[in-house]
Scaffold this motif. Sequence first.
Motif, mmCIF file in Angstrom:
data_model
loop_
_atom_site.group_PDB
_atom_site.id
_atom_site.type_symbol
_atom_site.label_atom_id
_atom_site.label_comp_id
_atom_site.label_asym_id
_atom_site.label_seq_id
_atom_site.Cartn_x
_atom_site.Cartn_y
_atom_site.Cartn_z
ATOM 1 N N ALA A 82 0.811 -1.270 0.084
ATOM 2 C CA ALA A 82 0.086 -0.055 -0.054
ATOM 3 C C ALA A 82 0.930 1.214 0.022
ATOM 4 O O ALA A 82 0.545 2.209 -0.718
ATOM 5 C CB ALA A 82 -1.030 -0.142 1.203
ATOM 6 N N ARG A 83 2.106 1.213 0.797
ATOM 7 C CA ARG A 83 2.729 2.350 0.612
ATOM 8 C C ARG A 83 3.724 2.469 -0.533
ATOM 9 O O ARG A 83 3.754 3.617 -1.117
ATOM 10 C CB ARG A 83 3.830 2.415 1.990
ATOM 11 C CG ARG A 83 4.371 3.685 2.133
ATOM 12 C CD ARG A 83 5.583 3.470 3.165
ATOM 13 N NE ARG A 83 6.351 4.710 3.403
ATOM 14 C CZ ARG A 83 7.051 5.532 2.370
ATOM 15 N NH1 ARG A 83 7.272 5.033 1.175
ATOM 16 N NH2 ARG A 83 7.425 6.784 2.434
ATOM 17 N N GLN A 86 1.235 3.733 -3.153
ATOM 18 C CA GLN A 86 0.213 4.807 -2.089
ATOM 19 C C GLN A 86 -1.317 4.447 -2.616
ATOM 20 O O GLN A 86 -1.686 5.230 -3.082
ATOM 21 C CB GLN A 86 0.766 6.125 -3.383
ATOM 22 C CG GLN A 86 2.005 6.559 -2.983
ATOM 23 C CD GLN A 86 2.231 7.870 -3.672
ATOM 24 O OE1 GLN A 86 1.483 8.594 -4.294
ATOM 25 N NE2 GLN A 86 3.671 8.393 -3.515
ATOM 26 N N LEU A 87 -1.372 3.337 -2.002
ATOM 27 C CA LEU A 87 -2.994 2.933 -1.807
ATOM 28 C C LEU A 87 -3.345 3.251 -0.627
ATOM 29 O O LEU A 87 -2.609 3.690 0.426
ATOM 30 C CB LEU A 87 -2.831 1.578 -2.000
ATOM 31 C CG LEU A 87 -2.435 0.985 -3.411
ATOM 32 C CD1 LEU A 87 -2.340 -0.514 -3.556
ATOM 33 C CD2 LEU A 87 -3.248 1.685 -4.716
ATOM 34 N N ASN A 88 -4.762 2.801 -0.237
ATOM 35 C CA ASN A 88 -5.050 3.128 1.296
ATOM 36 C C ASN A 88 -5.663 2.117 2.140
ATOM 37 O O ASN A 88 -5.433 0.751 1.320
ATOM 38 C CB ASN A 88 -6.286 4.141 1.012
ATOM 39 C CG ASN A 88 -7.322 3.760 0.115
ATOM 40 O OD1 ASN A 88 -7.724 2.575 0.011
ATOM 41 N ND2 ASN A 88 -8.218 4.761 -0.342
ATOM 42 N N THR A 90 -8.293 0.498 2.455
ATOM 43 C CA THR A 90 -9.517 -0.187 1.529
ATOM 44 C C THR A 90 -8.642 -1.272 0.806
ATOM 45 O O THR A 90 -9.133 -2.697 0.942
ATOM 46 C CB THR A 90 -10.306 0.966 0.617
ATOM 47 O OG1 THR A 90 -10.933 1.680 1.305
ATOM 48 C CG2 THR A 90 -11.158 -0.202 -0.267
ATOM 49 N N PHE A 91 -7.544 -0.960 0.368
ATOM 50 C CA PHE A 91 -6.766 -1.944 -0.205
ATOM 51 C C PHE A 91 -6.399 -3.042 0.700
ATOM 52 O O PHE A 91 -6.394 -4.530 0.491
ATOM 53 C CB PHE A 91 -5.554 -1.473 -0.993
ATOM 54 C CG PHE A 91 -4.373 -2.436 -1.478
ATOM 55 C CD1 PHE A 91 -4.472 -3.237 -2.531
ATOM 56 C CD2 PHE A 91 -3.217 -2.732 -0.519
ATOM 57 C CE1 PHE A 91 -3.621 -4.188 -2.674
ATOM 58 C CE2 PHE A 91 -2.259 -3.657 -0.774
ATOM 59 C CZ PHE A 91 -2.319 -4.234 -1.985
ATOM 60 N N TYR A 162 -3.467 5.088 9.078
ATOM 61 C CA TYR A 162 -3.454 4.152 8.171
ATOM 62 C C TYR A 162 -5.066 3.621 7.605
ATOM 63 O O TYR A 162 -5.408 3.671 6.798
ATOM 64 C CB TYR A 162 -2.963 2.690 9.112
ATOM 65 C CG TYR A 162 -1.343 2.742 9.157
ATOM 66 C CD1 TYR A 162 -0.637 2.678 7.986
ATOM 67 C CD2 TYR A 162 -0.924 2.319 10.257
ATOM 68 C CE1 TYR A 162 0.697 2.859 8.026
ATOM 69 C CE2 TYR A 162 0.659 2.111 10.391
ATOM 70 C CZ TYR A 162 1.368 2.488 9.239
ATOM 71 O OH TYR A 162 2.734 2.404 9.266
ATOM 72 N N ASP A 166 -6.260 9.155 2.501
ATOM 73 C CA ASP A 166 -6.606 8.735 1.308
ATOM 74 C C ASP A 166 -5.614 7.929 0.551
ATOM 75 O O ASP A 166 -5.950 7.193 -0.221
ATOM 76 C CB ASP A 166 -6.748 10.271 0.400
ATOM 77 C CG ASP A 166 -7.824 11.038 1.079
ATOM 78 O OD1 ASP A 166 -8.715 10.523 1.532
ATOM 79 O OD2 ASP A 166 -7.766 12.224 1.023
ATOM 80 N N ALA A 167 -4.421 8.095 0.846
ATOM 81 C CA ALA A 167 -3.230 7.337 0.195
ATOM 82 C C ALA A 167 -1.988 7.351 1.177
ATOM 83 O O ALA A 167 -1.836 8.293 2.054
ATOM 84 C CB ALA A 167 -2.808 7.834 -1.010
ATOM 85 N N LEU A 168 -1.330 6.074 1.516
ATOM 86 C CA LEU A 168 -0.307 6.073 2.543
ATOM 87 C C LEU A 168 0.839 6.512 1.879
ATOM 88 O O LEU A 168 1.753 5.891 1.240
ATOM 89 C CB LEU A 168 -0.307 4.562 2.831
ATOM 90 C CG LEU A 168 -1.296 4.031 3.431
ATOM 91 C CD1 LEU A 168 -0.899 2.425 3.963
ATOM 92 C CD2 LEU A 168 -1.833 4.748 4.550
ATOM 93 N N VAL A 169 1.053 7.992 1.998
ATOM 94 C CA VAL A 169 2.111 8.779 1.212
ATOM 95 C C VAL A 169 3.136 9.365 2.590
ATOM 96 O O VAL A 169 4.203 9.653 1.893
ATOM 97 C CB VAL A 169 1.644 9.572 0.571
ATOM 98 C CG1 VAL A 169 0.902 9.271 -0.868
ATOM 99 C CG2 VAL A 169 0.844 10.888 1.144
#
Length: 653
Positions: A82-83, A86-88, A90-91, A162, A166-169
């Motif tokens: 996810a990181r 850059q997903l969140n 939900t993934f 986490y 919106d995204a793990l950036v």
Amino acid sequence: MSKNKLVLVFSIAVWLFLSLFSWQTWFEGAAIPCFILGLSLFFLPGIFTFLLLSEDKNLSSRVLLGSLVISIFATGLLGVLARLFQLNFTFIRWGFALWGAAAIYLLFARNFKVTFQFEKPTWWEVFSLLLAAGGAVYFASLAQPPLIHDDAFTYNALLYYYQHADALVFKFPVSLDRLEIPRFWIAYFPLVEAMISDLSGVDGLLVTGVYLPPALACLSFLGIYTLGRTLSLPRAAAGIAVLAQGFSLMRLTKWNQPGNLFFQRLTEDKVAAAFVISLILILLAVEYLEKPSTRKMILVGIAALAMIFTHPIQFGMTCMIVGVYGLPSLLDKNVRWKYVALIAVLATVVLIPYTFRFGGGEYSQTLSFSMEDVEENDESARLGVRRLDVIEGTRFYGISHYLTRGLPYEVSVVAVVFTLFFFWKNKSARYVLAAFLVLGVSMFPYTGWVVGMFTTPFQLWRLTWLMPFGLAFGFLFWAVFELAQKIKLVERWKVWLQPAFYLAALAAMVGLVIYVRPWAAGNLPSNNLDMADIYSNYVCVGERMNELDVTGMPVIVGAPDATVSGIIPSLTLKFNPLVFRVQGGGEQTKVWKSLVADEIPSEERLIRLRESKVEYLLIRGEPAWLPGFREKYPEDFILLFKDQRLSLYQLTP
């Protein structure tokens, strides 16, 4: 459609429903049952996968423990992906759910059969098990962290991030820049807690602050018992080990001693790694060395990666103990190269976090792995008080003798002497000797500094958390009876003397627990607060804050104490906290005090708030300065909402 296929489809449907659908809303107000079910759901895919990978298909405590490291590994792997992309969250949720569904499918596809077999215990072994189980529940009830503070602010902020980013950036406001350090690129225990929170529908603050600590404590004592049995201790001796471990932790509750950390901070990644996950890794490594196989090596590798995803330094320390434990394998030509392969796997996993040390860049330059580095980076304050014994003016240091005082250490020294009589023929003797040998090397300054090169001087003292006090007690009682059997009278009456001896030992341990209870109570801060109510109040306030229509990320300050200031990132991502953790002093503390201290005149306070671009204030109770400030600036300082503890104010431009 055949009956098996119907059961398969039904099982997968139920799993997907429980793991993805918000069924928790049907049981609002039943936090404890929801937490228990959510925690069980977190274990389930790990249980299925462990059974698929393990050669032993018998249901036992090792399956539950093994499932924990597999679920942690899977969660950490999903976090990395996810990181990276850059997903969140939900993934991560869907990835976890689909993994569980795949594991269920494989169980059915392989016509998988499990067994539930065990050697019938004697009446006194049953009694010892019940006493150990009761003791474990009692010790777990003592695991009550104080109100969120220090590192807990950081871990809970990550947990919330986490779940809601919106995204793990990993891009945070300046005040939260400590959340951006590379260590958190692979440290995913807060994500594990976020998964448990999501699966149970219980907010992360309640999970980490109320419900998870006793659960982890129970798993720790289960790990002690299971590891004892794996190391060939009889049931009664393993039961004694559980009671002895609890007694030892209660005795060692002074500041910086293992018990203080166990009962106060068990949900922090480093503490959970030491007291729970390390036991599982050691257990799987012992099983591998007993009878090496590819499947067992895979399980060891998964446990190693799970520990890396939790806390790399504690993993490195555990590897030292495993390495020393397995050294006699070099003399066995049948296992020699299997031991070398095990060390190679562990060393490869260890290299993952050490890429940050040797990979260059700004972060690696700020790490201190020697006393010279500590002085160069001006980090002497981080060494703490009475954690290390340093030889003045040299590079040499070791774990402080202050930390290694008390009856558990003294009994363990006696146990180490007894290990010399059983070293070659008893696994528990080898393990106890290996653990305390590593501790001894780390305490001696002329060798301790070498260990510190790998752990950093700041964390060397944490090796004491890995010491097997309970197993040392259990081994000692076993060894005493084994030696006593050389006396003909004892051997002749063994059928009566053995239960009498172990029951007397159990009674002695219960007596020691009762005796040490006031000591532990005096060292652990009394916690008479209703933590569930306090955290629930904060959660409700966070929900109301998230409902506000704000532009951008307005700056907010919490007052009048460090708790309100530090907890804001665990409640919302819509606001930018001006400061974060303010207990330890430093620049952020000065800025915070300059805005919320009681002695500041109202005019000056307003000027400072506006200069700092503060738009919102979250305030607990009624600080002394609040009524006058509110009365003087009624149009500039607007109350948005107020409940029984907290108020949110808006400061107009």
